[in-house]
Design a protein around this motif. Structure first.
Motif, short mmCIF file in Angstrom:
data_model
loop_
_atom_site.label_atom_id
_atom_site.label_comp_id
_atom_site.label_asym_id
_atom_site.label_seq_id
_atom_site.Cartn_x
_atom_site.Cartn_y
_atom_site.Cartn_z
N ALA A 75 -26.87 14.64 -23.89
CA ALA A 75 -28.10 14.13 -23.29
C ALA A 75 -28.12 14.57 -21.83
CB ALA A 75 -28.15 12.61 -23.40
N GLU A 76 -29.27 14.48 -21.21
CA GLU A 76 -29.39 14.90 -19.82
C GLU A 76 -28.44 14.11 -18.92
OE1 GLU A 76 -31.82 14.46 -21.95
OE2 GLU A 76 -32.73 16.45 -22.02
N GLY A 130 -18.90 21.07 -25.79
CA GLY A 130 -18.47 22.04 -24.79
C GLY A 130 -19.14 21.86 -23.44
N GLY A 131 -20.29 21.22 -23.44
CA GLY A 131 -20.97 20.88 -22.20
C GLY A 131 -21.11 22.07 -21.27
N SER A 191 -27.09 21.40 -12.43
CA SER A 191 -27.01 21.87 -13.81
C SER A 191 -28.39 22.40 -14.19
CB SER A 191 -26.59 20.73 -14.74
OG SER A 191 -26.60 21.15 -16.08
N ALA A 192 -28.43 23.50 -14.92
CA ALA A 192 -29.68 24.05 -15.44
C ALA A 192 -29.34 24.74 -16.75
CB ALA A 192 -30.29 25.03 -14.45
N LEU A 213 -25.27 15.47 -16.37
CA LEU A 213 -25.01 15.04 -14.99
C LEU A 213 -23.56 14.57 -14.85
CD1 LEU A 213 -25.87 14.25 -12.10
CD2 LEU A 213 -26.58 12.05 -13.06
N ILE A 214 -23.10 13.77 -15.79
CA ILE A 214 -21.72 13.28 -15.77
C ILE A 214 -20.74 14.45 -15.81
CG2 ILE A 214 -19.96 12.01 -17.07
CD1 ILE A 214 -22.31 10.14 -17.98
N LEU A 215 -21.00 15.41 -16.69
CA LEU A 215 -20.11 16.57 -16.82
C LEU A 215 -20.15 17.45 -15.57
CD1 LEU A 215 -20.74 17.57 -20.55
CD2 LEU A 215 -18.85 16.21 -19.60
#
Length: 177
Positions: free
Chosen positions: A39-40, A85-86, A147-148, A44-46
Motif C-alpha cells: 500500500a502507499e 520486494g518493495g 518514492s515514485a 513510505l515506511i519502506l
C-alpha cells in the motif's frame, strides 16, 4: 477444460499477522501462496527504512514467513508470489535465498523490478509527463519525492513462473537467480 488454480493470500498490508502464511499452506490445499504488502503507506515506511538503513526497503516479515513455510511449499509444489520486494526486490530475494540455504533448500527464486521511477522524475517532467494527484486530478508540485513507483502489471511474474521460479518477489522486470 483446465483445472482451477487455488490461490491463498497471506498478507493484506505491511505488519499483517505472521501466522497467516503457515495457516494458508498448512490448511490448504492451495497451488499458489500470494502476499500483498505494498500500500502507499507501506511504500513510505519502506522508503524511510531504506533511508535509515541502506540495504533494506523490503518487507522483512515476508522473509520470516518464508522461513516458516518454504519447505512445505516446495514439498507440496506451492508457488509463492509476493510484492514484498518493495523498494529493494533484489535484496529481498537474496534474504529469501539466505533462508533457503540455512534450511538446506534450493528453490528457484526470481525477483521482478523496473517500476522505480524516482531516478527518472526530472527526465519525465522534462519530457512533458504530468505527475498528477489521483484524488484531485491536479498537477503535483515539484517536490523532493521519497518514492515514485508505477504499477506495471503481471508480465514479469508470468515470465518468472514460466521460467520455473518457485518463489517470485515482485517488482517489474524479471531476473532469475
Amino acid at each position: 477444460m483446465s483445472n482451477p488454480i487455488r490461490i491463498a493470500n497471506c498478507s493484506g498490508f505491511y505488519g499483517d499477522r505472521l501466522s497467516a502464511a503457515s495457516e494458508m499452506v498448512d490448511d490448504g490445499p492451495i497451488d499458489v501462496l500470494t502476499g500483498d504488502w505494498l500500500a502507499e503507506l507501506t511504500m513510505l515506511i519502506l522508503a524511510r527504512s531504506q533511508a535509515k538503513q541502506p540495504g533494506t526497503g523490503y518487507a522483512r516479515t515476508f522473509v520470516a514467513q518464508m522461513e516458516q513455510v518454504m519447505g512445505t511449499c516446495i514439498d507440496k509444489g506451492i508457488k509463492v508470489v509476493s510484492n514484498a520486494g518493495g523498494l529493494n526486490p533484489a535484496r529481498c530475494a537474496d534474504a529469501v535465498a539466505e533462508v533457503a540455504a540455512r534450511l538446506g533448500l534450493s528453490p528457484t527464486i526470481a525477483y521482478v523490478e523496473g517500476d522505480n521511477l524516482l531516478p527518472r522524475i526530472d527526465e519525465l517532467r522534462a519530457a512533458g509527463a504530468d505527475i498528477i494527484d489521483f484524488e484531485t486530478g491536479d498537477p503535483v508540485a515539484q517536490i523532493d519525492y521519497i518514492s515514485a513507483n508505477a504499477y506495471l502489471g503481471c508480465w514479469g511474474i508470468v515470465e518468472a513462473l514460466s521460467s520455473g521460479a518457485d518463489i517470485v518477489v515482485d517488482r517489474k522486470s524479471t531476473r532469475l537467480n
